[in-house]
Scaffold this motif. Structure first.
Motif, PDB file in Angstrom:
ATOM      1  N   ALA A 228      66.887 -10.259 -89.878  1.00 33.74           N
ATOM      2  CA  ALA A 228      66.904  -8.701 -90.001  1.00 33.74           C
ATOM      3  C   ALA A 228      67.793  -8.258 -88.715  1.00 33.74           C
ATOM      4  O   ALA A 228      67.149  -8.239 -88.346  1.00 33.74           O
ATOM      5  CB  ALA A 228      66.012  -7.806 -91.289  1.00 33.74           C
ATOM      6  N   GLY A 229      68.594  -7.063 -89.151  1.00 36.20           N
ATOM      7  CA  GLY A 229      68.772  -6.093 -87.615  1.00 36.20           C
ATOM      8  C   GLY A 229      69.041  -4.922 -88.005  1.00 36.20           C
ATOM      9  O   GLY A 229      69.334  -4.773 -89.004  1.00 36.20           O
ATOM     10  N   ALA A 230      69.800  -4.379 -87.132  1.00 34.02           N
ATOM     11  CA  ALA A 230      70.236  -2.864 -87.111  1.00 34.02           C
ATOM     12  C   ALA A 230      71.402  -2.287 -85.715  1.00 34.02           C
ATOM     13  O   ALA A 230      70.757  -3.020 -84.665  1.00 34.02           O
ATOM     14  CB  ALA A 230      68.997  -1.868 -86.793  1.00 34.02           C
ATOM     15  N   PHE A 231      72.130  -2.044 -86.282  1.00 32.18           N
ATOM     16  CA  PHE A 231      72.828  -1.468 -84.850  1.00 32.18           C
ATOM     17  C   PHE A 231      72.777  -0.265 -84.705  1.00 32.18           C
ATOM     18  O   PHE A 231      73.300   1.325 -85.664  1.00 32.18           O
ATOM     19  CB  PHE A 231      74.646  -1.583 -85.134  1.00 32.18           C
ATOM     20  CG  PHE A 231      75.239  -2.260 -84.354  1.00 32.18           C
ATOM     21  CD1 PHE A 231      75.702  -3.301 -84.276  1.00 32.18           C
ATOM     22  CD2 PHE A 231      76.176  -1.023 -83.773  1.00 32.18           C
ATOM     23  CE1 PHE A 231      76.346  -3.699 -83.229  1.00 32.18           C
ATOM     24  CE2 PHE A 231      76.798  -1.332 -83.388  1.00 32.18           C
ATOM     25  CZ  PHE A 231      77.217  -2.886 -82.414  1.00 32.18           C
ATOM     26  N   CYS A 232      72.426   0.315 -84.015  1.00 31.13           N
ATOM     27  CA  CYS A 232      71.899   1.914 -83.762  1.00 31.13           C
ATOM     28  C   CYS A 232      73.076   2.862 -83.071  1.00 31.13           C
ATOM     29  O   CYS A 232      73.156   1.770 -81.519  1.00 31.13           O
ATOM     30  CB  CYS A 232      70.514   1.648 -83.836  1.00 31.13           C
ATOM     31  SG  CYS A 232      69.195   1.229 -84.861  1.00 31.13           S
ATOM     32  N   ALA A 233      72.941   4.122 -82.935  1.00 34.32           N
ATOM     33  CA  ALA A 233      73.502   4.030 -81.536  1.00 34.32           C
ATOM     34  C   ALA A 233      72.969   5.384 -81.176  1.00 34.32           C
ATOM     35  O   ALA A 233      71.608   5.853 -82.061  1.00 34.32           O
ATOM     36  CB  ALA A 233      75.076   5.224 -81.682  1.00 34.32           C
TER      37      ALA A 233
END
Length: 472
Positions: A228-233
């Motif tokens: 799983a992954g997350a692309f965050c700011a």
């Protein structure tokens, strides 16, 4: 004599053909262009007068034995995916390629090891491991060209270091050809083997200056059952580090990648026909990936962890399938290539302690800006292991002031207790700056090892250490 081949090197071609076969000694115009420059390009373009391609470790050792007797300098080449011109040949150097050492030994699923020749590409070894439900813990963007010998010689890192460590952590044993042609087996594939010095460690990361890796036994890992992954700011480095700490504490052992991209670097993707995980405009972007073995619980645990730090997230997108995660990685992996189009630029691959990174970049911008008011710094990297890539665009149309840029960048890195080389090594390009990271005593010890193992200085002459340092 073949036209265009210097007599000093070319005179050895017939004897070398007797060792490896006539088809595998190429001279002059027969030598493919890929043997004269790093795959990604560099300021240094070499001259490959004679190329020798041994097909076995014994042949390679025979070539070195011959070169040692005749004082013939040798440059060792793998996939040529480096960034420091370590494999770029000089006109009087014999090019020794490991590309034909492509054998992969029988994989042992119970022990989780496999022995691969130095010329095996990382992607081929990954494919072999996958057939047994295992993974190679090393992963690089250049895996289709990067070789196992090159990974060992440079102690390659890549995107999974935060979870798995550098190449050094996965090498059980090595086969190495020494400068005098001796072929030696270093250590064993045993997990516990403390019988004297662990000599293989001398050659991991030595960039072919002490000996030539001909094969390596690599420890593998079970393939994860979940990803799983997350692309965050986030607003700043502090926010990124808060997210990193939460992932490590709440999901112990699961975090395998933690990539960070600053705003200017992310903007190079704007004009591409590419699905962006998040819109441009945020200060810093983070791509985090976790892997685990609990299909019924890992995704929920990951989402719960992200919810716990939502106060530092300006925006986020989550991937729980391979396809969604692929979109995230596609964006991240396009950034280096797009930045390289912005020529002329000066690229740096350095390590800086994460807590000092913000100050380091601010110092860098200020010092560079004092000389080049229009300067841009495009920054991205693997914050979880302190490694960042910095592309400096000064606004000038020339590279004549390259040394000035390097002194500023490496000076800032040194003052922040960083390293001038996170990956790829020192080679030719960083050799003048080794003292920014290594003390005089450390450099002197390196010289002593070089003199001991390669007294004539025939291996990768002038890389890492000045050629004069190899002479006694």
């Amino acid at each position: 004599m073949t036209a265009g081949v210097p007599a000093g090197v070319g005179r050895h071609a017939p004897a070398l053909a007797g060792i490896v076969g006539h088809r595998h000694v190429l001279t002059g115009d027969e030598v493919p262009a890929r043997h004269v420059q790093d795959l990604w390009g560099s300021d240094r373009k070499g001259v490959a007068s004679v190329l020798v391609r041994p097909g076995t470790a014994e042949e390679l050792a025979g070539v070195l034995r011959y070169c040692a007797r005749h004082g013939q300098p040798v440059v060792v080449q793998g996939g040529m995916t480096g960034l420091v011109s370590g494999g770029v040949p000089g006109p009087e150097e014999l090019v020794l390629s490991t590309e034909r050492l492509r054998s992969i030994g029988q994989l042992d699923p119970a022990v989780g090891t496999v022995t691969a020749g130095a010329g095996v590409t990382l992607s081929d070894l990954q494919d072999e491991a996958a057939r047994h439900g295992l993974i190679v813990p090393i992963d690089l963007a250049s895996k289709g060209s990067a070789t196992i010998g090159g990974c060992v010689a440079t102690n390659a890192g890549g995107v999974n270091v935060v979870g798995y460590g550098m190449t050094r952590q996965h090498v059980r044993s090595l086969q190495v050809a020494l400068a005098d042609g001796r072929l030696v087996e270093l250590s064993t594939s045993l997990v516990k083997d403390n019988a004297g010095f662990d000599l293989k460690q001398l050659f991991i990361g030595s960039e072919g200056t002490l000996g030539v890796v001909t094969a390596a036994t690599i420890a593998l890992r079970p393939a994860p059952r979940t990803r799983a992954g997350a692309f965050c700011a986030v607003a700043d480095v502090a926010g990124a580090l808060e997210l990193l700490t939460a992932l490590r504490n709440e999901l112990p052992g699961m975090l395998t990648a933690f990539e960070v991209v600053w705003a200017d670097a992310y903007r190079v993707l704007e004009s591409l026909d590419l699905r962006l995980p998040l819109p441009p405009g945020y200060p810093i972007y983070v791509l985090a990936e976790v892997q685990g073995g609990r299909p019924d619980a890992d995704a929920e645990a990951f989402l719960r962890c992200l919810a716990g730090v939502e106060d530092v997230l300006l925006d986020s997108a989550v991937a729980t399938t391979a396809a969604e995660l692929g979109v995230f990685w596609q964006a991240r992996e396009r950034i280096p290539g797009e930045i390289l189009r912005m020529q002329p630029l000066f690229g740096f691959d350095v390590s800086v302690p994460a807590r000092s990174l913000q100050d380091c970049l601010e110092q860098m911008r200020a010092e560079l800006g004092a000389r080049w008011p229009q300067v841009k710094l495009l920054v991205f990297g693997h914050l979880g292991d302190d490694n960042v890539h910095i592309a400096v665009v000064t606004g000038e149309r020339t590279r004549e002031r390259k040394a000035e840029v390097e002194h500023i960048v490496y000076g800032c890195v040194a003052r922040c207790s960083g390293s001038i080389s996170a990956e790829h090594g020192i080679g030719f390009e960083k050799q003048p700056y080794l003292g920014y990271t290594r003390s005089p005593d450390e450099v002197d010890l390196m010289r002593s090892l070089k003199r001991l193992l390669d007294p004539a200085g025939i291996l990768n002459r002038g890389r890492v250490l000045p050629w004069e340092a190899s002479l006694d």
